[in-house]
Write a protein that holds these residues in place. Structure first.
Motif, PDB file in Angstrom:
ATOM      1  N   ASP A 114     -74.110   5.515 -12.968  1.00  0.00           N
ATOM      2  CA  ASP A 114     -75.360   5.617 -13.716  1.00  0.00           C
ATOM      3  C   ASP A 114     -75.088   6.359 -15.013  1.00  0.00           C
ATOM      4  OD1 ASP A 114     -78.009   5.282 -14.295  1.00  0.00           O
ATOM      5  OD2 ASP A 114     -78.775   6.478 -12.628  1.00  0.00           O
TER       6      ASP A 114
ATOM      7  N   THR B 233     -71.508  16.385 -10.632  1.00  0.00           N
ATOM      8  CA  THR B 233     -71.825  15.698 -11.882  1.00  0.00           C
ATOM      9  C   THR B 233     -70.900  16.155 -13.011  1.00  0.00           C
ATOM     10  OG1 THR B 233     -73.478  17.330 -12.599  1.00  0.00           O
ATOM     11  CG2 THR B 233     -74.234  15.551 -11.167  1.00  0.00           C
TER      12      THR B 233
ATOM     13  N   LYS C 127     -81.751  17.580 -13.547  1.00  0.00           N
ATOM     14  CA  LYS C 127     -81.163  17.945 -12.252  1.00  0.00           C
ATOM     15  C   LYS C 127     -81.257  19.444 -12.020  1.00  0.00           C
ATOM     16  CE  LYS C 127     -76.604  18.185 -14.372  1.00  0.00           C
ATOM     17  NZ  LYS C 127     -75.384  17.418 -14.618  1.00  0.00           N
TER      18      LYS C 127
ATOM     19  N   ARG D 202     -71.663  11.250  -9.470  1.00  0.00           N
ATOM     20  CA  ARG D 202     -72.333  10.376 -10.451  1.00  0.00           C
ATOM     21  C   ARG D 202     -71.495  10.337 -11.731  1.00  0.00           C
ATOM     22  NH1 ARG D 202     -78.474  11.570 -11.655  1.00  0.00           N
ATOM     23  NH2 ARG D 202     -77.667  13.374 -12.813  1.00  0.00           N
ATOM     24  N   SER D 203     -71.198   9.108 -12.168  1.00  0.00           N
ATOM     25  CA  SER D 203     -70.423   8.940 -13.391  1.00  0.00           C
ATOM     26  C   SER D 203     -70.767   7.596 -14.012  1.00  0.00           C
ATOM     27  CB  SER D 203     -68.921   9.028 -13.116  1.00  0.00           C
ATOM     28  OG  SER D 203     -68.497   7.983 -12.268  1.00  0.00           O
TER      29      SER D 203
ATOM     30  N   LEU E 181     -83.386  11.951  -5.702  1.00  0.00           N
ATOM     31  CA  LEU E 181     -81.961  11.903  -5.389  1.00  0.00           C
ATOM     32  C   LEU E 181     -81.559  13.088  -4.501  1.00  0.00           C
ATOM     33  CD1 LEU E 181     -79.104  11.023  -7.803  1.00  0.00           C
ATOM     34  CD2 LEU E 181     -78.978  13.138  -6.505  1.00  0.00           C
TER      35      LEU E 181
ATOM     36  N   GLU F  92     -84.456  12.726 -10.253  1.00  0.00           N
ATOM     37  CA  GLU F  92     -83.535  13.728  -9.732  1.00  0.00           C
ATOM     38  C   GLU F  92     -84.090  14.382  -8.465  1.00  0.00           C
ATOM     39  OE1 GLU F  92     -81.041  12.715 -11.164  1.00  0.00           O
ATOM     40  OE2 GLU F  92     -80.280  14.311 -12.465  1.00  0.00           O
TER      41      GLU F  92
ATOM     42  N   LEU G 271     -72.110   7.067  -7.389  1.00  0.00           N
ATOM     43  CA  LEU G 271     -73.321   6.547  -8.004  1.00  0.00           C
ATOM     44  C   LEU G 271     -73.019   6.291  -9.467  1.00  0.00           C
ATOM     45  CD1 LEU G 271     -76.365   5.900  -8.002  1.00  0.00           C
ATOM     46  CD2 LEU G 271     -76.786   8.340  -8.374  1.00  0.00           C
TER      47      LEU G 271
ATOM     48  N   PHE H 235     -73.751  17.459  -4.800  1.00  0.00           N
ATOM     49  CA  PHE H 235     -74.020  16.552  -5.917  1.00  0.00           C
ATOM     50  C   PHE H 235     -73.093  16.976  -7.048  1.00  0.00           C
ATOM     51  CE2 PHE H 235     -77.359  15.168  -9.277  1.00  0.00           C
ATOM     52  CZ  PHE H 235     -76.691  13.969  -9.486  1.00  0.00           C
TER      53      PHE H 235
ATOM     54  N   LEU I 137     -71.581  13.462  -3.443  1.00  0.00           N
ATOM     55  CA  LEU I 137     -72.211  12.391  -4.207  1.00  0.00           C
ATOM     56  C   LEU I 137     -71.742  12.569  -5.639  1.00  0.00           C
ATOM     57  CD1 LEU I 137     -74.230  10.027  -4.531  1.00  0.00           C
ATOM     58  CD2 LEU I 137     -75.989  11.766  -5.012  1.00  0.00           C
TER      59      LEU I 137
ATOM     60  N   THR J  21     -79.347  15.206 -19.221  1.00  0.00           N
ATOM     61  CA  THR J  21     -78.956  15.466 -17.835  1.00  0.00           C
ATOM     62  C   THR J  21     -79.524  16.775 -17.300  1.00  0.00           C
ATOM     63  OG1 THR J  21     -76.889  16.511 -18.566  1.00  0.00           O
ATOM     64  CG2 THR J  21     -76.818  14.150 -18.097  1.00  0.00           C
TER      65      THR J  21
END
Length: 244
Positions: free
Chosen positions: A169, A131, A203, A151-152, A181, A178, A167, A129, A149, A200
């Motif tokens: 978001d 990020t 997570k 996420r942005s 996910l 989280e 992803l 993941f 994965l 954030t």
């Protein structure tokens, strides 16, 4: 009093909200997000042309104080701000939310850069993941084995890892979200920057609960000699000394 806020963060927007009723506020956004949440007051988008361009802008627009409220990892603009403020003789404050602090049960692996994170990653997990934002994916593009994965807020552009799902978001994120996910994507390692803040942070709690290791990229330093405020309230109090 004219205050220029180098923004793009939640703290920058909140400071502009606090000040705009009584102060001339201009917020500057880098323009890297397609649809940013605009603060009140005047807003400009785009760069200044380096430290010299920023110093010229400060002089031409009679700026009385400069607030560097950029993302904790936007290191270049912070050093440009320090140089420009010194050249234009404008007081400068860095507004930085506090970084995260590891809790009992966290399996954190601090590193100094995206490159160090990429070097460490293969030994910690295979389903990642990631990020760290869309701008830093090139550091992981050579890793063909892990699945990512990402996420942005906006879609990334190459180069990026070959095995990747995106992803799109925007925070704040919930702890339950989280948890789901991490389970749904069978994440076994998280890579993040020490951005700080609550938006954030869930997570990290979800990773702790699931015994998932987290690679944490440490922040670059604030330029030497620049005072730092940890909140918009502290920044507003610092500005008050110049308003008389």
């Amino acid at each position: 009093m004219h205050v220029l806020i180098l923004g793009g963060t939640t703290e920058a927007r909140r400071l502009a909200e606090q000040l705009h009723a009584t102060t001339q506020v201009t917020s500057s956004l880098a323009g890297r997000v397609a649809a940013p949440r605009l603060p009140p007051g005047e807003v400009r988008v785009g760069g200044f042309g380096g430290a010299e361009g920023l110093a010229q802008w400060l002089r031409e627009h009679d700026v009385d104080a400069l607030i560097d409220a950029t993302h904790p990892f936007a290191g270049t603009i912070s050093f440009h701000a320090a140089s420009a403020a010194a050249e234009a003789h404008v007081p400068l404050l860095a507004l930085r939310r506090p970084g995260w602090v590891a809790a009992e049960g966290d399996d954190w692996h601090p590193v100094a850069s995206l490159q160090e994170a990429a070097d460490l990653l293969p030994g910690l997990g295979r389903r990642v993941f990631l990020t760290t934002g869309r701008m830093g994916l090139a550091a992981f593009a050579h890793l063909g084995e892990p699945w990512f994965l990402v996420r942005s807020v906006d879609a990334p552009e190459p180069p990026y890892p070959p095995r990747m799902e995106v992803l799109l978001d925007r925070g704040p994120f919930t702890l339950d979200g989280e948890r789901r996910l991490l389970r749904r994507h069978r994440v076994d390692v998280v890579v993040t920057k020490d951005s700080g803040g609550a938006a954030t942070a869930p997570k990290l709690t979800a990773a702790r609960e699931a015994a998932v290791p987290v690679i944490v990229i440490q922040r670059p330093p604030v330029p030497a000699g620049v005072p730092v405020a940890a909140s918009p309230d502290e920044a507003a109090a610092w500005l008050a000394q110049f308003s008389g």
